[in-house]
Design an enzyme around this catalytic site. Structure first.
Site, PDB file in Angstrom:
ATOM      1  N   ASN A  99       0.827  -1.217   0.000  1.00 43.97           N
ATOM      2  CA  ASN A  99       0.000   0.000   0.000  1.00 43.97           C
ATOM      3  C   ASN A  99       0.858   1.262   0.000  1.00 43.97           C
ATOM      4  OD1 ASN A  99      -2.435  -1.381  -0.044  1.00 43.97           O
ATOM      5  ND2 ASN A  99      -2.541  -1.539   2.195  1.00 43.97           N
ATOM      6  N   TYR A 145       8.748 -11.452  11.568  1.00 35.74           N
ATOM      7  CA  TYR A 145       9.339 -10.109  11.371  1.00 35.74           C
ATOM      8  C   TYR A 145      10.391 -10.167  10.278  1.00 35.74           C
ATOM      9  CZ  TYR A 145      11.760  -5.744  12.767  1.00 35.74           C
ATOM     10  OH  TYR A 145      12.344  -4.500  12.806  1.00 35.74           O
TER      11      TYR A 145
HETATM   12  P1  NAD Z   1       7.659   1.314  17.237  1.00 36.52           P
HETATM   13  O1  NAD Z   1       6.882   0.125  17.629  1.00 36.52           O
HETATM   14  O2  NAD Z   1       7.957   2.336  18.282  1.00 36.52           O
HETATM   15  O3  NAD Z   1       6.967   2.078  16.027  1.00 36.52           O
HETATM   16  C1  NAD Z   1       6.219   1.423  15.047  1.00 36.52           C
HETATM   17  C2  NAD Z   1       4.971   2.253  14.764  1.00 36.52           C
HETATM   18  O4  NAD Z   1       4.227   1.650  13.689  1.00 36.52           O
HETATM   19  C3  NAD Z   1       4.026   2.317  15.965  1.00 36.52           C
HETATM   20  O5  NAD Z   1       3.622   3.662  16.185  1.00 36.52           O
HETATM   21  C4  NAD Z   1       2.852   1.461  15.537  1.00 36.52           C
HETATM   22  O6  NAD Z   1       1.643   1.830  16.150  1.00 36.52           O
HETATM   23  C5  NAD Z   1       2.854   1.650  14.038  1.00 36.52           C
HETATM   24  N1  NAD Z   1       2.204   0.581  13.285  1.00 36.52           N
HETATM   25  C6  NAD Z   1       2.426  -0.760  13.386  1.00 36.52           C
HETATM   26  N2  NAD Z   1       1.619  -1.423  12.525  1.00 36.52           N
HETATM   27  C7  NAD Z   1       0.879  -0.481  11.869  1.00 36.52           C
HETATM   28  C8  NAD Z   1      -0.117  -0.543  10.859  1.00 36.52           C
HETATM   29  N3  NAD Z   1      -0.530  -1.713  10.355  1.00 36.52           N
HETATM   30  N4  NAD Z   1      -0.634   0.620  10.404  1.00 36.52           N
HETATM   31  C9  NAD Z   1      -0.231   1.822  10.915  1.00 36.52           C
HETATM   32  N5  NAD Z   1       0.702   1.930  11.871  1.00 36.52           N
HETATM   33  C10 NAD Z   1       1.261   0.796  12.340  1.00 36.52           C
HETATM   34  O7  NAD Z   1       9.023   0.782  16.585  1.00 36.52           O
HETATM   35  P2  NAD Z   1      10.315   1.575  16.075  1.00 36.52           P
HETATM   36  O8  NAD Z   1      11.468   1.089  16.845  1.00 36.52           O
HETATM   37  O9  NAD Z   1      10.037   3.011  16.005  1.00 36.52           O
HETATM   38  O10 NAD Z   1      10.449   0.979  14.612  1.00 36.52           O
HETATM   39  C11 NAD Z   1      10.010   1.720  13.478  1.00 36.52           C
HETATM   40  C12 NAD Z   1      10.428   0.992  12.204  1.00 36.52           C
HETATM   41  O11 NAD Z   1      11.854   0.846  12.173  1.00 36.52           O
HETATM   42  C13 NAD Z   1       9.845  -0.414  12.096  1.00 36.52           C
HETATM   43  O12 NAD Z   1       9.499  -0.657  10.753  1.00 36.52           O
HETATM   44  C14 NAD Z   1      10.990  -1.304  12.516  1.00 36.52           C
HETATM   45  O13 NAD Z   1      10.916  -2.573  11.912  1.00 36.52           O
HETATM   46  C15 NAD Z   1      12.194  -0.518  12.017  1.00 36.52           C
HETATM   47  N6  NAD Z   1      13.398  -0.862  12.788  1.00 36.52           N
HETATM   48  C16 NAD Z   1      13.616  -0.340  14.034  1.00 36.52           C
HETATM   49  C17 NAD Z   1      14.745  -0.707  14.738  1.00 36.52           C
HETATM   50  C18 NAD Z   1      15.077  -0.141  16.099  1.00 36.52           C
HETATM   51  O14 NAD Z   1      16.112  -0.494  16.658  1.00 36.52           O
HETATM   52  N7  NAD Z   1      14.279   0.750  16.661  1.00 36.52           N
HETATM   53  C19 NAD Z   1      15.647  -1.629  14.190  1.00 36.52           C
HETATM   54  C20 NAD Z   1      15.372  -2.149  12.932  1.00 36.52           C
HETATM   55  C21 NAD Z   1      14.258  -1.746  12.227  1.00 36.52           C
END
Ligand code: NAD
Ligand code: UDP
Length: 314
Positions: A99, A145
Site C-alpha cells: 500500500n 518479522y
Molecule cells: P515502534 O513500535 O515504536 O513504532 C512502530 C509504529 O508503527 C508504531 O507507532 C505502531 O503503532 C505503528 N504501526 C504498526 N503497525 C501499523 C499498521 N498496520 N498501520 C499503521 N501503523 C502501524 O518501533 P520503532 O522502533 O520506532 O520501529 C520503526 C520501524 O523501524 C519499524 O518498521 C521497525 O521494523 C524498524 N526498525 C527499528 C529498529 C530499532 O532499533 N528501533 C531496528 C530495525 C528496524
C-alpha cells in the site's frame, strides 16, 4: 516538500516527523497506535504543518494533496511486540508495504523502506555487509518479522525495477533513545527501567551475545541522508561499536546508579549470537558515521525513562 510517514507515532517515526518539520517540510503521519502512542506527537498538536491520521496501513490508504516522499516505518519492531502480533507484523510488512509503495507510485514520490538488521538473521558473516543474504529461520518465532522485512525489501526492489519507482532501503541496527515504550521489551529500555527502579536487570542466556547500539539522533541523521541520496541498494545504518549484553548491563548499572545484581533468564529462540553493521557504504555514499557512543547515548536517554518511571511510581 510534503512527506508521508507511516508508523509516525512510534519511536523512530516520531523523531523523523520532528526532523522533517524542522527541515521545513509538511508532514502527514499515519499510525494505528498498535505499538505507538499519541504521546510521542503531543508536542505537535498545534503544528499547522503536521497532520496525524489514525489508519491501519495494511488497508488501502489515499492521501491528498500530493506527497513528495513516503517513509514506511509502520511495523511492530521489538521481539516482544512482533511475537505477540505475528499476523499484524506479516501483514504490515507485506500488504502495508504494498500500500505504501502504491501511494508513492501514484504521487510520483520517493519511497524509503525501514528494513532491519534482522534480514541477516543469526549471521554467519560478521560484521554484516549489505551483500550478505542472511541466515533466517522462516518458521521460528522471529520469522514473522524477518521474513516480512525480507519480503518488503523484495517488493520495494520490484517496484523500483518494474515501475521505475525511486526507492531507498535502510537496514536499521538496534537503535535506542527517548520515546521507546518502556514495556516494549528491548534490551536498552528494559535495562534502563530496571536500573532506575532498582530491579534486577534481566540478562537472557549467558549475556555473551553481542549487539551494536545506535543512538536515535545518529540514526535519524543517517536515514535523512539516505533519503536525500541517490543510493537504491540497501544501506546499513547503525553504530559499529559492538558490545556484549553483559557489557551493556555494566554501563547501564553505572549510569543509573543501580546496585542490584542482574538475573539470568532463558535465551529466546533464534536470538542472534552476534550483530554488528559494516557501515562502509554509509560512510562512502552518505558521508555518514555515528557520533554518539553508547555511554553518552545511555546518559542522554535516562532522563526520558526517569520521567516515565516517576509518572508510574504511584
Ligand atoms: P515502534 O513500535 O515504536 O513504532 C512502530 C509504529 O508503527 C508504531 O507507532 C505502531 O503503532 C505503528 N504501526 C504498526 N503497525 C501499523 C499498521 N498496520 N498501520 C499503521 N501503523 C502501524 O518501533 P520503532 O522502533 O520506532 O520501529 C520503526 C520501524 O523501524 C519499524 O518498521 C521497525 O521494523 C524498524 N526498525 C527499528 C529498529 C530499532 O532499533 N528501533 C531496528 C530495525 C528496524
Ligand atoms: N535481552 C536481554 N535482556 C532483556 C532484553 C533483551 O538480555 O531484558 C537480549 C536479547 O536476548 C538479545 C539482545 O538483548 O540478545 C537484544 O535484544 P532486543 O530485544 O533489544 O533486540 P534484538 O536485537 O534481539 O532484536
Amino acid at each position: 516538500m510534503r512527506i508521508l510517514i507511516t508508523g509516525a507515532a512510534g519511536f523512530l517515526g516520531s523523531h523523523l516527523v520532528d526532523r522533517f518539520l524542522a527541515d521545513g517540510c509538511e508532514v502527514v503521519g499515519v499510525d494505528n497506535f498498535v505499538t505507538g502512542s499519541r504521546d510521542n506527537l503531543e508536542h505537535l498538536e498545534r503544528e499547522p504543518r503536521f497532520d496525524l491520521v489514525e489508519h491501519d496501513i495494511s488497508r488501502p490508504f489515499f492521501v491528498e494533496p500530493k506527497v513528495d516522499g513516503v517513509l514506511h516505518f509502520a511495523s511492530p519492531a521489538s521481539p516482544v511486540d512482533y511475537t505477540a502480533l505475528p499476523i499484524q507484523t506479516l501483514k504490515v510488512g507485506g500488504l502495508g508495504t504494498h500500500n505504501a509503495l502504491g501511494i508513492a507510485l501514484r504521487h510520483g514520490a520517493r519511497f524509503l523502506l525501514a528494513s532491519t538488521s534482522e534480514v541477516y538473521g543469526d549471521p554467519r558473516v560478521h560484521p554484516q555487509t549489505e551483500d550478505y543474504w542472511g541466515n533466517v529461520n522462516p518458521v521460528g518465532p522471529r520469522g514473522v518479522y524477518d521474513e516480512a522485512k525480507r519480503y518488503a525489501e523484495a517488493m520495494t526492489m520490484a517496484y523500483h525495477r518494474a515501475h521505475s519507482l525511486d526507492t531507498r532501503i535502510v537496514r536499521i541496527f538496534n537503535t535506542y533513545g527517548a520515546r521507546m515504550r518502556p514495556a516494549d521489551g528491548r534490551v536498552v529500555s528494559n535495562f534502563i527501567v530496571q536500573g532506575l527502579r532498582g530491579e534486577a536487570m534481566t540478562i537472557y542466556g549467558t549475556g555473551e551475545q553481542t549487539r551494536s547500539f545506535c543512538h536515535v539522533d545518529d540514526q535519524v541523521e543517517g536515514i535523512v541522508r539516505l533519503f536525500q541520496s541517490e543510493r537504491v541498494d540497501p544501506v546499513n545504518i547503525g553504530n559499529p561499536d559492538e558490545f556484549t549484553i553483559l557489557d551493556l548491563a555494566v554501563i547501564v548499572r553505572r549510569e543509573t546508579g543501580s546496585t542490584t545484581a542482574p538475573v539470568f533468564r532463558p535465551l529466546p529462540p533464534d536470538d542472534p549470537a552476534v550483530r554488528c553493521p559494516d557501515i562502509s557504504a554509509a560512510r562512502r555514499e552518505l558521508g555518514w558515521r555515528p557520533t554518539i557512543g553508547l555511554r553518552e547515548g545511555v546518559r542522554k536517554t535516562i532522563p526520558y525513562f526517569r520521567g516515565v518511571v516517576d509518572r508510574h511510581a504511584d
